[in-house]
Design a protein around this motif. Structure first.
Motif, PDB file in Angstrom:
ATOM      1  N   CYS A  97       0.606  -1.112  -0.082  1.00  0.00           N
ATOM      2  CA  CYS A  97       0.067   0.173  -0.105  1.00  0.00           C
ATOM      3  C   CYS A  97       0.860   1.225   0.090  1.00  0.00           C
ATOM      4  N   MET A  98       2.019   1.234   0.855  1.00  0.00           N
ATOM      5  CA  MET A  98       2.915   2.468   0.627  1.00  0.00           C
ATOM      6  C   MET A  98       3.323   2.593  -0.668  1.00  0.00           C
ATOM      7  N   GLY A  99       3.954   1.780  -1.208  1.00  0.00           N
ATOM      8  CA  GLY A  99       4.274   1.979  -2.497  1.00  0.00           C
ATOM      9  C   GLY A  99       3.210   2.347  -3.732  1.00  0.00           C
ATOM     10  N   PHE A 100       2.342   1.564  -3.481  1.00  0.00           N
ATOM     11  CA  PHE A 100       0.915   2.230  -4.528  1.00  0.00           C
ATOM     12  C   PHE A 100       0.827   3.573  -4.248  1.00  0.00           C
ATOM     13  N   VAL A 101       0.379   3.915  -3.054  1.00  0.00           N
ATOM     14  CA  VAL A 101       0.221   5.433  -2.712  1.00  0.00           C
ATOM     15  C   VAL A 101       1.289   6.416  -3.067  1.00  0.00           C
ATOM     16  N   VAL A 102       2.636   6.045  -2.924  1.00  0.00           N
ATOM     17  CA  VAL A 102       3.679   7.080  -3.476  1.00  0.00           C
ATOM     18  C   VAL A 102       3.650   7.151  -4.736  1.00  0.00           C
ATOM     19  N   GLY A 103       3.197   6.000  -5.729  1.00  0.00           N
ATOM     20  CA  GLY A 103       3.518   6.100  -6.990  1.00  0.00           C
ATOM     21  C   GLY A 103       2.310   6.830  -7.582  1.00  0.00           C
ATOM     22  N   GLN A 104       0.864   6.588  -6.954  1.00  0.00           N
ATOM     23  CA  GLN A 104      -0.486   7.244  -7.194  1.00  0.00           C
ATOM     24  C   GLN A 104       0.135   8.856  -7.069  1.00  0.00           C
ATOM     25  N   VAL A 105       0.485   9.117  -5.841  1.00  0.00           N
ATOM     26  CA  VAL A 105       0.382  10.739  -5.608  1.00  0.00           C
ATOM     27  C   VAL A 105       1.423  11.418  -6.567  1.00  0.00           C
ATOM     28  N   THR A 106       2.570  10.598  -6.993  1.00  0.00           N
ATOM     29  CA  THR A 106       3.616  11.263  -7.836  1.00  0.00           C
ATOM     30  C   THR A 106       3.450  10.888  -9.282  1.00  0.00           C
ATOM     31  N   GLU A 107       2.487  10.033  -9.785  1.00  0.00           N
ATOM     32  CA  GLU A 107       2.496   9.689 -11.064  1.00  0.00           C
ATOM     33  C   GLU A 107       2.339  10.784 -12.266  1.00  0.00           C
ATOM     34  N   HIS A 108       1.601  11.671 -12.077  1.00  0.00           N
ATOM     35  CA  HIS A 108       1.288  12.732 -13.003  1.00  0.00           C
ATOM     36  C   HIS A 108       2.125  14.001 -12.804  1.00  0.00           C
ATOM     37  N   LYS A 109       2.455  14.310 -11.736  1.00  0.00           N
ATOM     38  CA  LYS A 109       3.322  15.377 -11.490  1.00  0.00           C
ATOM     39  C   LYS A 109       4.547  15.035 -10.534  1.00  0.00           C
ATOM     40  N   LYS A 110       5.814  15.450 -11.045  1.00  0.00           N
ATOM     41  CA  LYS A 110       6.948  15.161 -10.217  1.00  0.00           C
ATOM     42  C   LYS A 110       7.439  16.416  -9.742  1.00  0.00           C
ATOM     43  N   SER A 111       7.306  16.481  -8.423  1.00  0.00           N
ATOM     44  CA  SER A 111       7.713  17.786  -8.109  1.00  0.00           C
ATOM     45  C   SER A 111       7.911  17.718  -6.289  1.00  0.00           C
ATOM     46  N   PHE A 112       8.879  18.424  -5.806  1.00  0.00           N
ATOM     47  CA  PHE A 112       9.084  18.177  -4.460  1.00  0.00           C
ATOM     48  C   PHE A 112       7.912  18.302  -3.314  1.00  0.00           C
ATOM     49  N   PRO A 113       6.797  19.189  -3.615  1.00  0.00           N
ATOM     50  CA  PRO A 113       5.680  19.064  -2.551  1.00  0.00           C
ATOM     51  C   PRO A 113       4.943  17.836  -2.868  1.00  0.00           C
ATOM     52  N   ARG A 114       4.798  17.263  -4.071  1.00  0.00           N
ATOM     53  CA  ARG A 114       4.203  15.811  -4.261  1.00  0.00           C
ATOM     54  C   ARG A 114       4.916  14.842  -3.568  1.00  0.00           C
ATOM     55  N   TYR A 115       6.132  14.831  -3.823  1.00  0.00           N
ATOM     56  CA  TYR A 115       7.189  13.996  -2.988  1.00  0.00           C
ATOM     57  C   TYR A 115       7.011  13.717  -1.397  1.00  0.00           C
ATOM     58  N   LEU A 116       6.878  15.267  -1.056  1.00  0.00           N
ATOM     59  CA  LEU A 116       6.609  15.366   0.502  1.00  0.00           C
ATOM     60  C   LEU A 116       5.485  14.631   0.903  1.00  0.00           C
ATOM     61  N   VAL A 117       4.240  15.124   0.150  1.00  0.00           N
ATOM     62  CA  VAL A 117       2.958  14.220   0.424  1.00  0.00           C
ATOM     63  C   VAL A 117       2.969  12.823   0.242  1.00  0.00           C
ATOM     64  N   ALA A 118       3.501  12.432  -0.674  1.00  0.00           N
ATOM     65  CA  ALA A 118       3.369  11.026  -0.752  1.00  0.00           C
ATOM     66  C   ALA A 118       4.218  10.380   0.370  1.00  0.00           C
ATOM     67  N   LEU A 119       5.558  10.859   0.795  1.00  0.00           N
ATOM     68  CA  LEU A 119       6.074  10.288   1.601  1.00  0.00           C
ATOM     69  C   LEU A 119       5.592  10.344   3.046  1.00  0.00           C
ATOM     70  N   VAL A 120       4.863  11.468   3.066  1.00  0.00           N
ATOM     71  CA  VAL A 120       4.225  11.488   4.439  1.00  0.00           C
ATOM     72  C   VAL A 120       2.787  10.673   4.605  1.00  0.00           C
ATOM     73  N   LEU A 121       2.261  10.429   3.476  1.00  0.00           N
ATOM     74  CA  LEU A 121       1.145   9.470   3.367  1.00  0.00           C
ATOM     75  C   LEU A 121       1.873   8.065   3.579  1.00  0.00           C
ATOM     76  N   ALA A 122       2.807   7.814   3.165  1.00  0.00           N
ATOM     77  CA  ALA A 122       3.585   6.344   3.333  1.00  0.00           C
ATOM     78  C   ALA A 122       4.018   6.193   4.776  1.00  0.00           C
ATOM     79  N   CYS A 123       4.445   7.196   5.385  1.00  0.00           N
ATOM     80  CA  CYS A 123       4.717   7.264   6.838  1.00  0.00           C
ATOM     81  C   CYS A 123       3.476   6.946   7.850  1.00  0.00           C
ATOM     82  N   ALA A 124       2.346   7.563   7.358  1.00  0.00           N
ATOM     83  CA  ALA A 124       1.179   7.289   8.072  1.00  0.00           C
ATOM     84  C   ALA A 124       0.488   5.780   7.831  1.00  0.00           C
TER      85      ALA A 124
END
Length: 180
Positions: A97-124
């Motif tokens: 699930c962590m891998g899926f969510v990180v990939g989903q959040v960053t799939e269409h836009k590669k940017s630092f804010p997206r990476y940060l949101v994805a990693l926070v969600l993975a942590c949760a």
């Protein structure tokens, strides 16, 4: 374009995707197995490892499918082969699930804010998922709280490393591996 050419391109893309996913899975396994520290304060010893770094990189660079498979299977295999067998089914689902969510959040836009949101969600997902897994295993709602600091450290360190290396890796990948 002929049907034969279209089939050859599809097959080639599938083979490339399979190979990339397999390499990422092995990297997750190796980084989990080789670079780890057992924690003395968690009820089952706990473990901090760097397997989340290749998981996050794989999900960001190659998408949710690769992140889910490489992360879930790579870490579940580590559990199976290293004495953490009871954790393997939980790890498969949680880390997948962590891998899926990180990939989903960053799939269409590669940017630092997206990476940060994805990693926070993975942590949760990691904290919540392993907390619930420990509740199931230990039959107690209090004891699993001792694993939260280790999980925070584990994902936090991986997130920092990922945020430092992801852009150079993404740029290199876009010029080599992902080029058509």
């Amino acid at each position: 374009m002929s049907t034969k050419t279209a089939v050859q391109r599809t097959t080639s893309a599938q083979i490339k995707s399979l190979a990339i996913t397999a390499v990422c899975l092995v990297l997750v396994y190796v980084f989990t197995a080789v670079v780890n520290i057992r924690l003395p304060f968690a009820p089952n010893g706990g473990l901090i490892h760097l397997g989340n770094v290749p998981l996050f990189v794989a999900a960001i660079l190659f998408g949710k499918r690769t992140g889910m498979i490489a992360g879930g299977l790579g870490m579940a295999l580590f559990d199976l082969f290293s004495g953490w067998t009871l954790w393997a089914p939980f790890t498969l689902v949680i880390v997948g699930c962590m891998g899926f969510v990180v990939g989903q959040v960053t799939e269409h836009k590669k940017s630092f804010p997206r990476y940060l949101v994805a990693l926070v969600l993975a942590c949760a997902i990691k904290i919540g998922g392993y907390y619930l897994a420990e509740v199931i295993i230990y039959g107690n709602w209090i004891v699993p709280a001792t694993s939260i600091p280790g999980n925070l450290i584990q994902v936090g360190v991986a997130a920092i490393i990922t945020l430092v290396v992801i852009e150079p890796l993404r740029l290199a990948a876009s010029h080599t591996i992902l080029r058509k």
